[in-house]
Design a protein around this motif. Structure first.
Motif, PDB file in Angstrom:
ATOM      1  N   SER A  99       2.713 -32.272   4.017  1.00 18.87           N
ATOM      2  CA  SER A  99       2.578 -32.726   5.414  1.00 18.87           C
ATOM      3  C   SER A  99       3.334 -31.760   6.310  1.00 18.87           C
ATOM      4  O   SER A  99       4.549 -31.586   6.166  1.00 18.87           O
ATOM      5  CB  SER A  99       3.128 -34.143   5.567  1.00 18.87           C
ATOM      6  OG  SER A  99       2.977 -34.587   6.904  1.00 18.87           O
ATOM      7  N   VAL A 100       2.595 -31.108   7.199  1.00 19.56           N
ATOM      8  CA  VAL A 100       3.190 -30.053   8.029  1.00 19.56           C
ATOM      9  C   VAL A 100       2.733 -30.222   9.474  1.00 19.56           C
ATOM     10  O   VAL A 100       1.528 -30.276   9.752  1.00 19.56           O
ATOM     11  CB  VAL A 100       2.781 -28.643   7.544  1.00 19.56           C
ATOM     12  CG1 VAL A 100       3.445 -27.573   8.404  1.00 19.56           C
ATOM     13  CG2 VAL A 100       3.122 -28.448   6.071  1.00 19.56           C
ATOM     14  N   LEU A 101       3.706 -30.297  10.367  1.00 21.98           N
ATOM     15  CA  LEU A 101       3.398 -30.276  11.801  1.00 21.98           C
ATOM     16  C   LEU A 101       3.616 -28.865  12.331  1.00 21.98           C
ATOM     17  O   LEU A 101       4.736 -28.341  12.262  1.00 21.98           O
ATOM     18  CB  LEU A 101       4.314 -31.269  12.540  1.00 21.98           C
ATOM     19  CG  LEU A 101       4.399 -31.135  14.060  1.00 21.98           C
ATOM     20  CD1 LEU A 101       3.018 -31.265  14.718  1.00 21.98           C
ATOM     21  CD2 LEU A 101       5.364 -32.157  14.644  1.00 21.98           C
ATOM     22  N   VAL A 102       2.550 -28.246  12.827  1.00 18.32           N
ATOM     23  CA  VAL A 102       2.703 -26.994  13.581  1.00 18.32           C
ATOM     24  C   VAL A 102       2.984 -27.418  15.017  1.00 18.32           C
ATOM     25  O   VAL A 102       2.073 -27.814  15.752  1.00 18.32           O
ATOM     26  CB  VAL A 102       1.446 -26.114  13.492  1.00 18.32           C
ATOM     27  CG1 VAL A 102       1.611 -24.848  14.327  1.00 18.32           C
ATOM     28  CG2 VAL A 102       1.138 -25.762  12.042  1.00 18.32           C
ATOM     29  N   ALA A 103       4.251 -27.346  15.402  1.00 20.22           N
ATOM     30  CA  ALA A 103       4.695 -27.974  16.649  1.00 20.22           C
ATOM     31  C   ALA A 103       4.465 -27.061  17.843  1.00 20.22           C
ATOM     32  O   ALA A 103       5.334 -26.913  18.706  1.00 20.22           O
ATOM     33  CB  ALA A 103       6.167 -28.366  16.525  1.00 20.22           C
ATOM     34  N   ASN A 104       3.287 -26.461  17.900  1.00 20.15           N
ATOM     35  CA  ASN A 104       2.931 -25.578  19.012  1.00 20.15           C
ATOM     36  C   ASN A 104       1.442 -25.650  19.285  1.00 20.15           C
ATOM     37  O   ASN A 104       0.661 -25.979  18.385  1.00 20.15           O
ATOM     38  CB  ASN A 104       3.281 -24.120  18.662  1.00 20.15           C
ATOM     39  CG  ASN A 104       4.759 -23.829  18.790  1.00 20.15           C
ATOM     40  OD1 ASN A 104       5.388 -24.256  19.754  1.00 20.15           O
ATOM     41  ND2 ASN A 104       5.315 -23.132  17.835  1.00 20.15           N
ATOM     42  N   GLU A 105       1.079 -25.283  20.487  1.00 22.13           N
ATOM     43  CA  GLU A 105      -0.330 -25.135  20.813  1.00 22.13           C
ATOM     44  C   GLU A 105      -0.905 -23.966  20.025  1.00 22.13           C
ATOM     45  O   GLU A 105      -0.284 -22.898  19.936  1.00 22.13           O
ATOM     46  CB  GLU A 105      -0.521 -24.859  22.309  1.00 22.13           C
ATOM     47  CG  GLU A 105      -0.307 -26.072  23.188  1.00 22.13           C
ATOM     48  CD  GLU A 105       1.133 -26.537  23.240  1.00 22.13           C
ATOM     49  OE1 GLU A 105       2.046 -25.690  23.216  1.00 22.13           O
ATOM     50  OE2 GLU A 105       1.353 -27.764  23.294  1.00 22.13           O
ATOM     51  N   VAL A 106      -2.081 -24.165  19.479  1.00 25.84           N
ATOM     52  CA  VAL A 106      -2.769 -23.102  18.743  1.00 25.84           C
ATOM     53  C   VAL A 106      -4.008 -22.746  19.557  1.00 25.84           C
ATOM     54  O   VAL A 106      -4.866 -23.590  19.807  1.00 25.84           O
ATOM     55  CB  VAL A 106      -3.130 -23.557  17.323  1.00 25.84           C
ATOM     56  CG1 VAL A 106      -3.855 -22.446  16.586  1.00 25.84           C
ATOM     57  CG2 VAL A 106      -1.870 -23.966  16.570  1.00 25.84           C
ATOM     58  N   ALA A 107      -4.074 -21.483  19.981  1.00 27.22           N
ATOM     59  CA  ALA A 107      -5.043 -21.108  21.016  1.00 27.22           C
ATOM     60  C   ALA A 107      -6.038 -20.048  20.571  1.00 27.22           C
ATOM     61  O   ALA A 107      -6.677 -19.418  21.401  1.00 27.22           O
ATOM     62  CB  ALA A 107      -4.291 -20.618  22.261  1.00 27.22           C
ATOM     63  N   SER A 108      -6.171 -19.834  19.258  1.00 19.06           N
ATOM     64  CA  SER A 108      -7.193 -18.885  18.814  1.00 19.06           C
ATOM     65  C   SER A 108      -8.067 -19.520  17.749  1.00 19.06           C
ATOM     66  O   SER A 108      -7.581 -20.271  16.889  1.00 19.06           O
ATOM     67  CB  SER A 108      -6.562 -17.585  18.293  1.00 19.06           C
ATOM     68  OG  SER A 108      -6.295 -17.648  16.911  1.00 19.06           O
ATOM     69  N   GLY A 109      -9.350 -19.220  17.806  1.00 20.67           N
ATOM     70  CA  GLY A 109     -10.300 -19.768  16.846  1.00 20.67           C
ATOM     71  C   GLY A 109      -9.947 -19.441  15.402  1.00 20.67           C
ATOM     72  O   GLY A 109      -9.941 -20.338  14.549  1.00 20.67           O
ATOM     73  N   PRO A 110      -9.645 -18.166  15.097  1.00 20.35           N
ATOM     74  CA  PRO A 110      -9.288 -17.851  13.705  1.00 20.35           C
ATOM     75  C   PRO A 110      -8.081 -18.649  13.202  1.00 20.35           C
ATOM     76  O   PRO A 110      -8.054 -19.066  12.044  1.00 20.35           O
ATOM     77  CB  PRO A 110      -8.974 -16.347  13.772  1.00 20.35           C
ATOM     78  CG  PRO A 110      -9.788 -15.839  14.927  1.00 20.35           C
ATOM     79  CD  PRO A 110      -9.809 -16.955  15.928  1.00 20.35           C
ATOM     80  N   LYS A 111      -7.101 -18.878  14.055  1.00 18.63           N
ATOM     81  CA  LYS A 111      -5.943 -19.668  13.615  1.00 18.63           C
ATOM     82  C   LYS A 111      -6.362 -21.113  13.332  1.00 18.63           C
ATOM     83  O   LYS A 111      -5.902 -21.739  12.376  1.00 18.63           O
ATOM     84  CB  LYS A 111      -4.851 -19.654  14.688  1.00 18.63           C
ATOM     85  CG  LYS A 111      -4.045 -18.375  14.786  1.00 18.63           C
ATOM     86  CD  LYS A 111      -2.769 -18.622  15.600  1.00 18.63           C
ATOM     87  CE  LYS A 111      -1.944 -17.361  15.754  1.00 18.63           C
ATOM     88  NZ  LYS A 111      -2.469 -16.452  16.789  1.00 18.63           N
ATOM     89  N   LEU A 112      -7.233 -21.664  14.188  1.00 19.88           N
ATOM     90  CA  LEU A 112      -7.663 -23.049  13.966  1.00 19.88           C
ATOM     91  C   LEU A 112      -8.553 -23.155  12.738  1.00 19.88           C
ATOM     92  O   LEU A 112      -8.526 -24.167  12.027  1.00 19.88           O
ATOM     93  CB  LEU A 112      -8.318 -23.591  15.234  1.00 19.88           C
ATOM     94  CG  LEU A 112      -7.247 -23.935  16.289  1.00 19.88           C
ATOM     95  CD1 LEU A 112      -7.821 -23.931  17.681  1.00 19.88           C
ATOM     96  CD2 LEU A 112      -6.584 -25.280  15.973  1.00 19.88           C
ATOM     97  N   ASP A 113      -9.312 -22.101  12.456  1.00 19.94           N
ATOM     98  CA  ASP A 113     -10.063 -22.082  11.193  1.00 19.94           C
ATOM     99  C   ASP A 113      -9.103 -22.153  10.002  1.00 19.94           C
ATOM    100  O   ASP A 113      -9.383 -22.830   9.005  1.00 19.94           O
ATOM    101  CB  ASP A 113     -10.899 -20.789  11.090  1.00 19.94           C
ATOM    102  CG  ASP A 113     -12.064 -20.769  12.084  1.00 19.94           C
ATOM    103  OD1 ASP A 113     -12.467 -21.854  12.562  1.00 19.94           O
ATOM    104  OD2 ASP A 113     -12.559 -19.664  12.390  1.00 19.94           O
ATOM    105  N   ARG A 114      -8.002 -21.434  10.114  1.00 20.98           N
ATOM    106  CA  ARG A 114      -7.024 -21.461   9.018  1.00 20.98           C
ATOM    107  C   ARG A 114      -6.421 -22.864   8.868  1.00 20.98           C
ATOM    108  O   ARG A 114      -6.218 -23.351   7.751  1.00 20.98           O
ATOM    109  CB  ARG A 114      -5.931 -20.412   9.275  1.00 20.98           C
ATOM    110  CG  ARG A 114      -6.442 -18.972   9.094  1.00 20.98           C
ATOM    111  CD  ARG A 114      -5.601 -17.946   9.846  1.00 20.98           C
ATOM    112  NE  ARG A 114      -4.212 -17.967   9.442  1.00 20.98           N
ATOM    113  CZ  ARG A 114      -3.218 -17.422  10.149  1.00 20.98           C
ATOM    114  NH1 ARG A 114      -3.460 -16.804  11.303  1.00 20.98           N
ATOM    115  NH2 ARG A 114      -1.978 -17.498   9.716  1.00 20.98           N
TER     116      ARG A 114
END
Lengths: 376, 376
Positions: free
Chosen positions: B92-107
């Motif tokens: 269980s991992v919270l990435v505590a930041n906005e993610v603003a690129s498609g490739p990162k969200l794919d990951r």
């Protein structure tokens, strides 16, 4: 527990700058090569050899490129960095620091069969330790005496104290007296040029005077080494110097441009950090995905956004950079890439594992900072 | 060109602190575990879960230790850090930041089959990008809405703007509304305690009020996340919080001790940097082999030598630390080891590749910062 080494974010060869994931440490290879050639020729004009310090780029690949462009070898800060350079084909390395532990000197001794690896001494302690390591390994460790010429960091006093240390090295087994070194780091930011040149002459005068004092003993001084990117224009012209360690100008940054006046010499910003706008919470604030783990900033010298008028980096937290947008700033969008010129290359590069090497805006090569983390 | 990965300076298991090569990042494992247990129990006393931020230690091994001591999962700053955690068994991992690129969200989407990996949004842009990535991968990416509660970094305004974003997530396919997040980073150093507590209540009040607003829409808010090491004593007690991200207190440093008053709570300095005296050029100056590539320092908060009265770190250059020796200082010898407490753990650890984990002064384990350099 499995150890993960693959990295899904690794950049693809041939990708365009606009396709790169962020943050990324970018190196414009054309600019790096032009800067390196400029630095090499500026130094060699004085009949002096170029031994660039690799503490910022930490890359045997870039070191090899510098050697193709005229360098005789490289300078490193740490034994671990020298190991990485030698293991990857560099044949002459100056560890421009005193080495004060037996295990480290054993490592230097072991490198001697593949390269000439010099270390420094400013006290009999270093000489005795190096001599023991050299004798144990059946080699002679080449030592330079480091002299304090006014920076007041490490180094023995010039004149008789330095001469006495050279004598000790010369008569010790397991080591070999290879020359003298000094770093005139205190003159880099002096200005105007005449003031800097006078200070460099005064500082380096202490070094070359000591050279003559040692030679008067009949001890040859093969190497007289010094000089940073901010001082080489003066230092490389001083009779008695044999090599210059300047390397930072190959990367360039705001410190070298503005405080050492290297922009006026034609050096170009080869090193940048690419970031992305991740939040636009207010009309005058944008947040980027590069904080102090990707960028450095001195209080009065933040990284400078490229091509974005009236946009200022105000704060860096761990992974967030704050951009203040003035009245003349473009309306930055979430997802937009922002390229920043670092305040100082040496405080920037080690935050990253790799340079993304670009030519004409495309990824030509990913260049790992192989010696990064080799702190000992 | 060969790539060298072996490291002759790697510490040996069982070695004593006095035998370690320098510089080295030391972690006292007993202290780390006691700090972690203290933090866990302090948070859980309020009926709240502990999800420690791992941005300083970057180690799945230490994360697993924290989970054994009561954590429900971890917080990361970057997608790359989350990948390393998941790949190494954290579920269980919270990435505590906005993610603003498609490739990162794919990951992030690809990680969902092995772990629950949350990301944050403060703008419809993030939601649309995440929805596209989730749909493409056939998963729902769980999103938290980040709210600005007074730190003025990222985050949407509390109240209706945050509620509207929660609604958008709730009705979008490919994403799932998982809750709300805020960071009250602006209250950490307020003092006395009553002032800090009041500011934390005011800030976190905006978060929990927004929780009620969202719930009034019939949208469940499973997670309400926030809290740093400098504020958790207040924040963990506020009704409506479900989890606290504080993690830095497990390592401790001068910032947490002196500016966040955690020494008074019983936290111990678990993190230190071991260096060696390499030069003694004058009676009042010693040079150590740790500069700004091994240590950080704010202007007014240099690292603090352990057990060396009247010894002050005055300057850090790249690989040299300057120690000023006052009248009451011991006569430091070349070769002597000096242990320093960092000014701030988060600006220190990433300069190193590994912790040397000590128990009773001996190396029990070398702990790589596996997620170091995963900046994207």
């Amino acid at each position: 527990m499995e150890i993960m080494l693959s990295n899904p974010a690794a950049p693809q060869l041939g990708a365009m700058r606009e396709q790169l994931d962020t943050p990324a440490l970018l190196l414009d290879l054309d600019r790096f090569e032009r800067n390196s050639a400029r630095l090499a020729s500026g130094i060699q004009r004085g009949g002096v050899a170029w031994r660039p310090h690799t503490k910022a780029h930490k890359s045997p690949f870039l070191a090899a490129r510098q050697i193709e462009l005229g360098a005789i070898g490289v300078t490193c800060a740490k034994v671990g960095e020298a190991e990485v350079m030698v293991e990857n084909g560099i044949r002459s390395v100056l560890v421009a620091n005193e080495v004060a532990s037996g295990p480290k000197l054993d490592r230097i001794a072991r490198l001697q069969d593949r390269a000439e690896v010099f270390a420094c001494a400013d006290d009999p302690y270093h000489v005795e330790l190096a001599a023991a390591a050299g004798l144990a390994a059946g080699v002679e460790i080449p030592l330079l005496v480091e002299i304090d010429v006014g920076m007041h960091r490490a180094g023995v006093a010039p004149g008789a104290p330095a001469r006495d240390l050279a004598r000790l090295i010369d008569r010790s087994r397991g080591v070999r007296f290879a020359g003298l070194m000094a770093y005139e780091g205190h003159v880099l930011t002096l200005w105007p040029a005449t003031v800097k040149e006078a200070a460099a002459r005064e500082a380096i005068g202490l070094l070359v005077d000591t050279r003559r004092l040692v030679e008067r003993d009949g001890i040859p001084v093969d190497i007289v080494s010094g000089g940073g990117s901010g001082s080489y224009t003066a230092t490389a012209q001083i009779a008695g110097m044999t090599e210059i360690q300047a390397g930072g100008a190959c990367l360039m940054d705001l410190f070298y441009a503005d405080e050492c006046h290297l922009a006026e010499e034609g050096y170009e910003f080869a090193l940048t950090v690419l970031a992305m706008v991740t939040s636009r919470p207010t009309s005058d604030r944008a947040i980027i995905d590069a904080g102090f783990k990707a960028l450095s900033a001195r209080d009065d010298v933040p990284p400078r956004p490229v091509g974005l008028p009236d946009v200022t980096v105000t704060t860096l937290s761990a992974e967030h950079g704050y951009l203040e947008l003035g009245p003349g700033a473009p309306d930055l969008q979430i997802g937009q890439r922002v390229e920043l010129i670092p305040d100082y290359s040496d405080t920037t590069t080690f935050r990253h594992d790799q340079f993304v090497g670009l030519r004409d805006g495309r990824v030509e090569r990913v260049i790992p900072l192989l010696a990064r983390g080799r702190l000992s």
